[in-house]
Design an enzyme around this catalytic site. Sequence first.
Site, PDB file in Angstrom:
ATOM      1  N   VAL A  77       0.860  -1.177   0.000  1.00  8.51           N
ATOM      2  CA  VAL A  77       0.000   0.000   0.000  1.00  8.51           C
ATOM      3  C   VAL A  77       0.901   1.233   0.000  1.00  8.51           C
ATOM      4  O   VAL A  77       1.806   1.338   0.831  1.00  8.51           O
ATOM      5  CB  VAL A  77      -0.914  -0.014   1.254  1.00  8.51           C
ATOM      6  N   CYS A  78       0.660   2.147  -0.930  1.00  8.83           N
ATOM      7  CA  CYS A  78       1.469   3.363  -1.019  1.00  8.83           C
ATOM      8  C   CYS A  78       1.311   4.205   0.246  1.00  8.83           C
ATOM      9  O   CYS A  78       0.188   4.541   0.645  1.00  8.83           O
ATOM     10  CB  CYS A  78       1.054   4.174  -2.243  1.00  8.83           C
ATOM     11  N   ILE A  79       2.410   4.567   0.860  1.00  9.18           N
ATOM     12  CA  ILE A  79       2.364   5.294   2.130  1.00  9.18           C
ATOM     13  C   ILE A  79       1.704   6.666   1.992  1.00  9.18           C
ATOM     14  O   ILE A  79       0.899   7.056   2.835  1.00  9.18           O
ATOM     15  CB  ILE A  79       3.760   5.404   2.782  1.00  9.18           C
ATOM     16  N   ALA A  82      -1.970   6.217   1.410  1.00  5.07           N
ATOM     17  CA  ALA A  82      -2.569   5.629   2.615  1.00  5.07           C
ATOM     18  C   ALA A  82      -2.757   6.678   3.708  1.00  5.07           C
ATOM     19  O   ALA A  82      -3.812   6.736   4.347  1.00  5.07           O
ATOM     20  CB  ALA A  82      -1.705   4.478   3.120  1.00  5.07           C
TER      21      ALA A  82
END
Length: 130
Positions: A77-79, A82
Amino acid sequence: MKYAILVNEGPYQHQASDTAYQFCKAAIERGHEVFRAFFYHDGVHNGSRFPIPPQDDRNIGVQWSELAEAHNIDLVVCIAAAQRRGILDEGEAKRQGKDGDNIAPGFRISGLGQLIEAGIQCDRVLVFGD
């Protein structure tokens, strides 16, 4: 063939997540490898453990988690996406002063470098969603 998957849409607003999941299942059944699924933009919602769909509906987040566990798929999941959408793992929740996390089992939070690496490591990168 070794695949990387990019999912840009949430699990219940768009068909992209379901289509990506079904593609991964079909590819694995045909002997291909899915190296990584990277969730970006609203796609990060796939990595939340909090959705509770009706009993007669699929729980796409759980399906992704189970597929990843069964076939050793890295779910990232892209930080940045997110954080904007309130998806946190334990470490990020502590860093941000929040009292809990909501990342689903099998998912992890990391940066866009993971998408770049997947593009280098894989034969194909398939994008699902806008």
